[in-house]
Design a protein around this motif. Structure first.
Motif, PDB file in Angstrom:
ATOM      1  N   ALA A  39      57.007  -2.855  62.134  1.00 20.51           N
ATOM      2  CA  ALA A  39      58.010  -2.083  62.874  1.00 20.51           C
ATOM      3  C   ALA A  39      57.660  -0.612  62.669  1.00 20.51           C
ATOM      4  N   LEU A  40      57.607   0.146  63.749  1.00 19.55           N
ATOM      5  CA  LEU A  40      57.270   1.566  63.678  1.00 19.55           C
ATOM      6  C   LEU A  40      58.551   2.367  63.826  1.00 19.55           C
ATOM      7  N   ARG A  41      58.790   3.261  62.891  1.00 20.53           N
ATOM      8  CA  ARG A  41      60.037   4.024  62.850  1.00 20.53           C
ATOM      9  C   ARG A  41      59.747   5.514  62.792  1.00 20.53           C
ATOM     10  N   SER A  42      60.599   6.283  63.461  1.00 22.67           N
ATOM     11  CA  SER A  42      60.512   7.741  63.366  1.00 22.67           C
ATOM     12  C   SER A  42      61.898   8.320  63.591  1.00 22.67           C
ATOM     13  N   SER A  43      62.155   9.435  62.969  1.00 21.64           N
ATOM     14  CA  SER A  43      63.435  10.120  63.100  1.00 21.64           C
ATOM     15  C   SER A  43      63.274  11.270  64.080  1.00 21.64           C
ATOM     16  N   GLU A  44      63.954  11.185  65.207  1.00 27.62           N
ATOM     17  CA  GLU A  44      63.883  12.237  66.209  1.00 27.62           C
ATOM     18  C   GLU A  44      64.508  13.532  65.695  1.00 27.62           C
ATOM     19  N   ALA A  45      65.599  13.434  64.958  1.00 26.84           N
ATOM     20  CA  ALA A  45      66.242  14.638  64.404  1.00 26.84           C
ATOM     21  C   ALA A  45      65.303  15.354  63.436  1.00 26.84           C
ATOM     22  N   ALA A  46      64.613  14.607  62.597  1.00 24.68           N
ATOM     23  CA  ALA A  46      63.678  15.208  61.649  1.00 24.68           C
ATOM     24  C   ALA A  46      62.472  15.793  62.373  1.00 24.68           C
ATOM     25  N   ARG A  47      62.012  15.134  63.436  1.00 27.03           N
ATOM     26  CA  ARG A  47      60.891  15.659  64.221  1.00 27.03           C
ATOM     27  C   ARG A  47      61.251  17.014  64.822  1.00 27.03           C
ATOM     28  N   ILE A  48      62.429  17.107  65.393  1.00 22.71           N
ATOM     29  CA  ILE A  48      62.882  18.364  65.994  1.00 22.71           C
ATOM     30  C   ILE A  48      63.041  19.446  64.922  1.00 22.71           C
ATOM     31  N   ARG A  49      63.561  19.065  63.760  1.00 26.14           N
ATOM     32  CA  ARG A  49      63.704  20.023  62.663  1.00 26.14           C
ATOM     33  C   ARG A  49      62.341  20.550  62.216  1.00 26.14           C
ATOM     34  N   CYS A  50      61.356  19.675  62.120  1.00 32.02           N
ATOM     35  CA  CYS A  50      60.002  20.092  61.741  1.00 32.02           C
ATOM     36  C   CYS A  50      59.424  21.064  62.770  1.00 32.02           C
ATOM     37  N   LEU A  51      59.643  20.793  64.039  1.00 30.50           N
ATOM     38  CA  LEU A  51      59.167  21.697  65.086  1.00 30.50           C
ATOM     39  C   LEU A  51      59.863  23.057  64.997  1.00 30.50           C
ATOM     40  N   ARG A  52      61.171  23.023  64.795  1.00 29.14           N
ATOM     41  CA  ARG A  52      61.965  24.256  64.762  1.00 29.14           C
ATOM     42  C   ARG A  52      61.632  25.121  63.553  1.00 29.14           C
ATOM     43  N   LEU A  53      61.500  24.504  62.378  1.00 22.72           N
ATOM     44  CA  LEU A  53      61.283  25.247  61.140  1.00 22.72           C
ATOM     45  C   LEU A  53      59.813  25.425  60.771  1.00 22.72           C
ATOM     46  N   GLY A  54      58.933  24.666  61.419  1.00 22.11           N
ATOM     47  CA  GLY A  54      57.519  24.752  61.093  1.00 22.11           C
ATOM     48  C   GLY A  54      57.176  24.170  59.738  1.00 22.11           C
ATOM     49  N   VAL A  55      57.933  23.159  59.313  1.00 23.70           N
ATOM     50  CA  VAL A  55      57.685  22.500  58.027  1.00 23.70           C
ATOM     51  C   VAL A  55      57.214  21.065  58.268  1.00 23.70           C
ATOM     52  N   ARG A  56      56.675  20.467  57.219  1.00 25.97           N
ATOM     53  CA  ARG A  56      56.250  19.071  57.304  1.00 25.97           C
ATOM     54  C   ARG A  56      57.134  18.226  56.397  1.00 25.97           C
ATOM     55  N   ASP A  57      57.444  17.039  56.858  1.00 27.75           N
ATOM     56  CA  ASP A  57      58.111  16.060  56.014  1.00 27.75           C
ATOM     57  C   ASP A  57      57.788  14.670  56.543  1.00 27.75           C
ATOM     58  N   VAL A  58      58.144  13.667  55.786  1.00 33.98           N
ATOM     59  CA  VAL A  58      57.886  12.293  56.208  1.00 33.98           C
ATOM     60  C   VAL A  58      59.035  11.850  57.100  1.00 33.98           C
ATOM     61  N   HIS A  59      58.747  11.704  58.374  1.00 27.65           N
ATOM     62  CA  HIS A  59      59.785  11.255  59.299  1.00 27.65           C
ATOM     63  C   HIS A  59      59.274  10.183  60.256  1.00 27.65           C
ATOM     64  N   ALA A  60      58.063   9.673  60.013  1.00 26.26           N
ATOM     65  CA  ALA A  60      57.510   8.587  60.824  1.00 26.26           C
ATOM     66  C   ALA A  60      56.693   7.674  59.914  1.00 26.26           C
ATOM     67  N   TRP A  61      56.925   6.375  60.029  1.00 26.34           N
ATOM     68  CA  TRP A  61      56.229   5.433  59.158  1.00 26.34           C
ATOM     69  C   TRP A  61      56.172   4.059  59.806  1.00 26.34           C
ATOM     70  N   ALA A  62      55.326   3.215  59.255  1.00 24.78           N
ATOM     71  CA  ALA A  62      55.209   1.822  59.677  1.00 24.78           C
ATOM     72  C   ALA A  62      55.703   0.956  58.530  1.00 24.78           C
ATOM     73  N   ARG A  63      56.472  -0.073  58.871  1.00 24.11           N
ATOM     74  CA  ARG A  63      56.977  -1.005  57.859  1.00 24.11           C
ATOM     75  C   ARG A  63      56.447  -2.385  58.185  1.00 24.11           C
ATOM     76  N   GLY A  64      55.849  -3.034  57.176  1.00 25.13           N
ATOM     77  CA  GLY A  64      55.306  -4.367  57.378  1.00 25.13           C
ATOM     78  C   GLY A  64      54.840  -4.966  56.070  1.00 25.13           C
ATOM     79  N   VAL A  65      54.302  -6.150  56.166  1.00 22.73           N
ATOM     80  CA  VAL A  65      53.825  -6.885  54.999  1.00 22.73           C
ATOM     81  C   VAL A  65      52.306  -6.724  54.913  1.00 22.73           C
ATOM     82  N   PRO A  66      51.788  -6.258  53.770  1.00 24.01           N
ATOM     83  CA  PRO A  66      50.332  -6.104  53.636  1.00 24.01           C
ATOM     84  C   PRO A  66      49.591  -7.412  53.896  1.00 24.01           C
TER      85      PRO A  66
END
Length: 124
Positions: A39-66
């Protein structure tokens, strides 16, 4: 034998590796990893915040079983970019899930997309 637990994987730009998170904590960094039932997940609010502030954070990831499954030739390349919401296939289609995904040492990601699990651009 216990059932393998799901993990979350994201690209660590500082280490130039894939960070592996289990139970909300980073448990390691790997050059490459493959996951099944993804399942691929991302936070749209965090993405917009990163764009606005010019910072990086973890807001997109993949969840699954190795898994140890090798990447087949028919695997499709996909990516996440800060400039647009969601994970995307090469044709621009939003990718929400995949049967299997491979996260490679060069930072690329490949998948076998689950039929019907994707949403077209502008779709919901």
């Amino acid at each position: 034998m216990p059932t393998p637990s799901a993990v979350e994987v994201y690209r660590n730009l500082t280490r130039r590796a894939w960070s592996v998170r289990a139970g909300g904590r980073v448990v390691g960094h790997v050059a490459a990893i493959a996951l099944r039932d993804v399942a691929l997940r991302s936070s749209e609010a965090a993405r917009i915040r990163c764009l606005r502030l010019g910072v990086r954070d973890v807001h997109a990831w993949a969840r699954g079983v190795p898994t140890d499954a090798p990447r087949p030739p028919e695997a499709t390349w996909f990516r996440y970019r800060l400039a647009e919401p969601g994970f995307r296939l090469a044709d621009g289609q939003v990718l929400l899930a995949a049967e299997v995904a491979w996260f490679e040492p060069d930072g690329t990601a490949w998948c076998l997309a689950s039929p019907g699990a994707n949403v077209r651009i502008g779709g919901t």
